[in-house]
Write a protein that holds these residues in place. Structure first.
Motif, PDB file in Angstrom:
ATOM      1  N   ARG A  24      -6.437 -46.629  -3.028  1.00  0.00           N
ATOM      2  CA  ARG A  24      -6.533 -46.523  -4.645  1.00  0.00           C
ATOM      3  C   ARG A  24      -7.570 -45.294  -5.088  1.00  0.00           C
ATOM      4  NH1 ARG A  24      -6.586 -52.062  -3.831  1.00  0.00           N
ATOM      5  NH2 ARG A  24      -4.407 -52.822  -3.302  1.00  0.00           N
ATOM      6  N   ARG A  25      -7.752 -44.437  -4.349  1.00  0.00           N
ATOM      7  CA  ARG A  25      -8.791 -43.447  -4.615  1.00  0.00           C
ATOM      8  C   ARG A  25      -7.907 -42.330  -5.321  1.00  0.00           C
ATOM      9  NH1 ARG A  25     -11.089 -43.546   0.729  1.00  0.00           N
ATOM     10  NH2 ARG A  25      -9.856 -41.692   1.508  1.00  0.00           N
ATOM     11  N   GLY A  26      -6.669 -42.176  -5.241  1.00  0.00           N
ATOM     12  CA  GLY A  26      -6.053 -41.330  -6.046  1.00  0.00           C
ATOM     13  C   GLY A  26      -5.845 -41.874  -7.525  1.00  0.00           C
ATOM     14  N   VAL A  27      -5.524 -42.908  -7.687  1.00  0.00           N
ATOM     15  CA  VAL A  27      -5.774 -43.535  -8.991  1.00  0.00           C
ATOM     16  C   VAL A  27      -6.871 -43.350  -9.631  1.00  0.00           C
ATOM     17  CG1 VAL A  27      -5.376 -45.676 -10.384  1.00  0.00           C
ATOM     18  CG2 VAL A  27      -3.857 -45.085  -8.346  1.00  0.00           C
ATOM     19  N   LEU A  28      -8.088 -43.924  -8.832  1.00  0.00           N
ATOM     20  CA  LEU A  28      -9.430 -43.528  -9.560  1.00  0.00           C
ATOM     21  C   LEU A  28      -9.773 -42.323  -9.651  1.00  0.00           C
ATOM     22  CD1 LEU A  28     -11.246 -46.133  -6.840  1.00  0.00           C
ATOM     23  CD2 LEU A  28     -10.299 -46.348  -9.023  1.00  0.00           C
ATOM     24  N   ARG A  29      -9.239 -41.407  -8.965  1.00  0.00           N
ATOM     25  CA  ARG A  29      -9.603 -39.846  -9.244  1.00  0.00           C
ATOM     26  C   ARG A  29      -8.987 -39.570 -10.589  1.00  0.00           C
ATOM     27  NH1 ARG A  29      -7.869 -38.769  -3.967  1.00  0.00           N
ATOM     28  NH2 ARG A  29      -9.626 -38.673  -2.423  1.00  0.00           N
ATOM     29  N   MET A  30      -7.716 -39.867 -10.575  1.00  0.00           N
ATOM     30  CA  MET A  30      -6.939 -39.767 -11.919  1.00  0.00           C
ATOM     31  C   MET A  30      -7.716 -40.259 -13.043  1.00  0.00           C
ATOM     32  SD  MET A  30      -4.624 -41.206 -14.209  1.00  0.00           S
ATOM     33  CE  MET A  30      -4.005 -42.586 -13.366  1.00  0.00           C
ATOM     34  N   LEU A  31      -7.867 -41.566 -13.028  1.00  0.00           N
ATOM     35  CA  LEU A  31      -8.491 -42.301 -14.214  1.00  0.00           C
ATOM     36  C   LEU A  31     -10.001 -41.430 -14.508  1.00  0.00           C
ATOM     37  CD1 LEU A  31      -7.942 -45.655 -13.236  1.00  0.00           C
ATOM     38  CD2 LEU A  31      -6.634 -44.490 -15.179  1.00  0.00           C
ATOM     39  N   THR A  32     -10.828 -41.297 -13.531  1.00  0.00           N
ATOM     40  CA  THR A  32     -12.129 -40.829 -14.002  1.00  0.00           C
ATOM     41  C   THR A  32     -12.224 -39.307 -14.324  1.00  0.00           C
ATOM     42  OG1 THR A  32     -12.329 -40.240 -11.620  1.00  0.00           O
ATOM     43  CG2 THR A  32     -13.389 -42.332 -12.489  1.00  0.00           C
ATOM     44  N   ALA A  33     -11.212 -38.552 -13.887  1.00  0.00           N
ATOM     45  CA  ALA A  33     -11.176 -37.279 -14.160  1.00  0.00           C
ATOM     46  C   ALA A  33     -10.674 -37.033 -15.548  1.00  0.00           C
ATOM     47  CB  ALA A  33     -10.075 -36.643 -13.246  1.00  0.00           C
ATOM     48  N   HIS A  34     -10.017 -37.938 -16.275  1.00  0.00           N
ATOM     49  CA  HIS A  34      -9.531 -38.056 -17.423  1.00  0.00           C
ATOM     50  C   HIS A  34     -10.550 -38.719 -18.502  1.00  0.00           C
ATOM     51  CE1 HIS A  34      -5.834 -36.822 -15.975  1.00  0.00           C
ATOM     52  NE2 HIS A  34      -5.716 -36.270 -17.126  1.00  0.00           N
ATOM     53  N   GLY A  35     -11.701 -39.207 -18.098  1.00  0.00           N
ATOM     54  CA  GLY A  35     -12.632 -39.448 -18.922  1.00  0.00           C
ATOM     55  C   GLY A  35     -12.838 -41.103 -18.986  1.00  0.00           C
ATOM     56  N   ALA A  36     -11.925 -41.740 -18.250  1.00  0.00           N
ATOM     57  CA  ALA A  36     -11.822 -43.258 -18.616  1.00  0.00           C
ATOM     58  C   ALA A  36     -13.053 -43.858 -17.689  1.00  0.00           C
ATOM     59  CB  ALA A  36     -10.556 -43.954 -17.981  1.00  0.00           C
ATOM     60  N   ARG A  37     -13.344 -45.203 -18.407  1.00  0.00           N
ATOM     61  CA  ARG A  37     -14.607 -45.665 -17.619  1.00  0.00           C
ATOM     62  C   ARG A  37     -14.076 -46.698 -16.828  1.00  0.00           C
ATOM     63  NH1 ARG A  37     -18.351 -46.993 -22.850  1.00  0.00           N
ATOM     64  NH2 ARG A  37     -16.396 -46.937 -23.820  1.00  0.00           N
ATOM     65  N   VAL A  38     -14.096 -46.658 -15.690  1.00  0.00           N
ATOM     66  CA  VAL A  38     -13.419 -47.644 -14.543  1.00  0.00           C
ATOM     67  C   VAL A  38     -14.462 -48.315 -13.962  1.00  0.00           C
ATOM     68  CG1 VAL A  38     -12.089 -47.621 -12.351  1.00  0.00           C
ATOM     69  CG2 VAL A  38     -11.883 -45.773 -13.951  1.00  0.00           C
ATOM     70  N   THR A  39     -14.335 -49.701 -13.794  1.00  0.00           N
ATOM     71  CA  THR A  39     -15.049 -50.800 -13.434  1.00  0.00           C
ATOM     72  C   THR A  39     -14.395 -51.561 -12.325  1.00  0.00           C
ATOM     73  OG1 THR A  39     -16.095 -51.310 -15.351  1.00  0.00           O
ATOM     74  CG2 THR A  39     -16.178 -52.955 -13.728  1.00  0.00           C
ATOM     75  N   LEU A  51     -17.753 -45.616  -4.168  1.00  0.00           N
ATOM     76  CA  LEU A  51     -17.250 -45.917  -5.551  1.00  0.00           C
ATOM     77  C   LEU A  51     -17.963 -45.343  -6.705  1.00  0.00           C
ATOM     78  CD1 LEU A  51     -15.395 -49.190  -4.904  1.00  0.00           C
ATOM     79  CD2 LEU A  51     -14.417 -47.328  -5.175  1.00  0.00           C
ATOM     80  N   THR A  52     -19.245 -45.691  -6.461  1.00  0.00           N
ATOM     81  CA  THR A  52     -20.149 -45.252  -8.041  1.00  0.00           C
ATOM     82  C   THR A  52     -20.388 -43.947  -7.835  1.00  0.00           C
ATOM     83  OG1 THR A  52     -21.526 -47.386  -7.431  1.00  0.00           O
ATOM     84  CG2 THR A  52     -22.734 -45.666  -8.769  1.00  0.00           C
ATOM     85  N   GLU A  53     -20.474 -43.149  -6.483  1.00  0.00           N
ATOM     86  CA  GLU A  53     -20.612 -41.694  -6.542  1.00  0.00           C
ATOM     87  C   GLU A  53     -19.201 -41.163  -7.383  1.00  0.00           C
ATOM     88  OE1 GLU A  53     -21.060 -40.791  -2.602  1.00  0.00           O
ATOM     89  OE2 GLU A  53     -23.169 -41.357  -2.403  1.00  0.00           O
ATOM     90  N   MET A  54     -18.116 -41.757  -7.017  1.00  0.00           N
ATOM     91  CA  MET A  54     -16.828 -41.119  -7.798  1.00  0.00           C
ATOM     92  C   MET A  54     -17.013 -41.405  -9.284  1.00  0.00           C
ATOM     93  SD  MET A  54     -13.832 -42.769  -5.324  1.00  0.00           S
ATOM     94  CE  MET A  54     -12.467 -41.784  -6.278  1.00  0.00           C
ATOM     95  N   GLY A  55     -17.914 -42.183  -9.655  1.00  0.00           N
ATOM     96  CA  GLY A  55     -18.054 -42.321 -11.246  1.00  0.00           C
ATOM     97  C   GLY A  55     -17.555 -43.703 -11.661  1.00  0.00           C
ATOM     98  N   CYS A  56     -17.275 -44.704 -10.683  1.00  0.00           N
ATOM     99  CA  CYS A  56     -16.758 -45.943 -11.232  1.00  0.00           C
ATOM    100  C   CYS A  56     -18.133 -46.876 -11.414  1.00  0.00           C
ATOM    101  CB  CYS A  56     -16.113 -46.554  -9.891  1.00  0.00           C
ATOM    102  SG  CYS A  56     -14.697 -45.643  -9.810  1.00  0.00           S
ATOM    103  N   ARG A  57     -18.092 -48.130 -12.097  1.00  0.00           N
ATOM    104  CA  ARG A  57     -19.058 -48.879 -12.378  1.00  0.00           C
ATOM    105  C   ARG A  57     -18.597 -50.298 -11.352  1.00  0.00           C
ATOM    106  NH1 ARG A  57     -18.608 -53.211 -15.915  1.00  0.00           N
ATOM    107  NH2 ARG A  57     -20.440 -54.574 -16.146  1.00  0.00           N
ATOM    108  N   CYS A  58     -19.547 -50.603 -10.366  1.00  0.00           N
ATOM    109  CA  CYS A  58     -19.194 -51.586  -9.616  1.00  0.00           C
ATOM    110  C   CYS A  58     -20.032 -52.942  -9.970  1.00  0.00           C
ATOM    111  CB  CYS A  58     -19.387 -51.434  -8.143  1.00  0.00           C
ATOM    112  SG  CYS A  58     -18.668 -50.113  -7.480  1.00  0.00           S
ATOM    113  N   VAL A  59     -19.162 -54.136  -9.944  1.00  0.00           N
ATOM    114  CA  VAL A  59     -19.737 -55.481 -10.332  1.00  0.00           C
ATOM    115  C   VAL A  59     -19.327 -56.280  -9.184  1.00  0.00           C
ATOM    116  CG1 VAL A  59     -19.290 -57.395 -12.280  1.00  0.00           C
ATOM    117  CG2 VAL A  59     -19.327 -54.853 -12.777  1.00  0.00           C
TER     118      VAL A  59
END
Length: 379
Positions: A24-39, A51-59
């Motif tokens: 789902r990297r394509g979806v993650l790229r789209m979301l983070t590119a538009h400023g969404a905070r993705v967990t 995943l953290t380097e892509m801008g995602c928060r990991c739990v």
């Protein structure tokens, strides 16, 4: 209330972070590119760092993939509920069985909108065990709550309807696979050489048809010494159908298969192969086959839900009978003995099929439209 994209909080929950990162990297790229905070909420593995380097928060999420111990499953439910209550995501996407069941319940309790994505029915619809019956009852209860339920293939949707597992059938949607990045998985000409290399890629599970693959390899190597049979993927995983490293070591010692271990990037191994094989007992829509076909590799798979979405028999590969080493052996021999020209035609048609039906861009658009429909946000 309408949300701003920069304040948008979206969570993705799965039984492995690896699957979110890989599929789902394509979806993650789209979301983070538009400023969404993705967990990303999943058991910790090596993909937390990228995943953290892509801008995602990991739990980190406690999930017991094996068995149905209610105490362990309640830990998963409680952890998700606490996370949703604390961070208040605007929407959550759940993937895989336990995330779908307990995540959907937790989201309902926390009053968070959720989407359930059935990535494949797995042992629940393969086995006739008591555990499988329990899982079906849990599905029936939990799937009252998601805003939408996405099915990767029509067979899985029909199975849920047949088993009366959908309290709100109108919430079911089709998602034709999770897509392939056609630039990342570029077409690669078939190797020109004497050896013929088959490769099976995926978690090493009995349900993936590994036993049938090994038996077919045993038979064919006796008659075609130039044939090679490879396995690529994690062994001894947390799954009821897991194959042990001891089993694989014995096959290696008997000179039946070559075990390549694990790889973050499968493209070099696919490019080095002549045919990609997946004799699985049931799938969602297998990413392995989509990627292989995109790269121009003929594929052999079983005629089961998910696999037959990608393999068009005689066009871009061959289908064989499920749980049949005889049928698989015949299909692999046929692929191996086709003329180079015929295999090259299969390769080209495979690329065309994936480009037409499984382009990742279409999947990204589905996520965009769903977020817009539920939250009123346009990307």
């Amino acid at each position: 209330m309408k949300k701003e994209k920069s304040n948008l909080r979206i969570a993705l929950v799965c039984n492995t972070a690896w699957a979110i990162y890989t599929y789902r990297r394509g979806v993650l790229r789209m979301l983070t590119a538009h400023g969404a905070r993705v967990t990303i909420i999943a058991p910790r593995d090596r993909t937390f760092e990228p995943l953290t380097e892509m801008g995602c928060r990991c739990v980190e999420l406690p999930v017991a993939s094996k068995g149905t111990d209610p105490r362990e499953d309640l830990k998963t439910l409680a952890a998700l509920y606490r996370e949703y209550q604390t961070t208040r995501p605007h929407i959550v996407f759940h993937y895989t069985i336990k995330a779908n069941i307990y995540g959907s319940i937790a989201a309902m309790l926390a009053r968070v909108p959720s989407i359930a994505v059935t990535t494949g029915l797995g042992y629940t619809f393969i086995q006739k065990s008591r555990a499988a019956q329990i899982v079906k009852r849990l599905y029936r209860f939990a799937f009252r709550f998601p805003r939408e339920i996405w099915f990767l293939n029509q067979d899985d949707h029909v199975a849920f309807v047949h088993e009366n597992l959908l309290a709100h059938p109108n919430r079911a949607r089709g998602l034709h696979g999770e897509g392939v990045d056609l630039d990342e998985f570029a077409f690669t000409p078939l190797p020109a050489r004497e050896n013929f290399v088959f490769i099976l890629i995926g978690r090493l599970l009995w349900d993936k048809g590994v036993a049938e693959y090994v038996e077919a390899a045993r038979r064919l190597k006796a008659r075609f010494p130039h044939a090679r049979f490879q396995l690529l993927g994690p062994v001894g995983v947390d799954n009821p159908s897991a194959i042990s490293r001891t089993d694989v070591a014995q096959w290696e010692a008997d000179n039946i298969v070559e075990y390549l271990g694990e790889a973050n990037d499968v493209r070099p191994m696919v490019a080095a192969a002549d045919c990609v094989v997946l004799p699985s007992y049931r799938e969602g829509v297998p990413r392995t086959l989509m990627e292989a076909s995109a790269m121009g590799r003929p594929i052999v798979a079983t005629d089961v839900p998910g696999c037959r979405e990608v393999v068009e028999h005689g066009v871009n590969g061959l289908l064989c009978e499920v749980k049949s080493a005889d049928s698989l052996t015949a299909a692999l021999e046929r692929i191996m003995t086709l003329s180079p020209e015929t295999r090259a035609q299969m390769a080209q048609r495979g690329r065309e099929k994936v480009a037409h039906e499984f382009d990742e861009k279409n999947v990204v658009e589905r996520y965009k439209s769903t977020i817009h429909a539920i939250l009123g946000i346009s990307f």
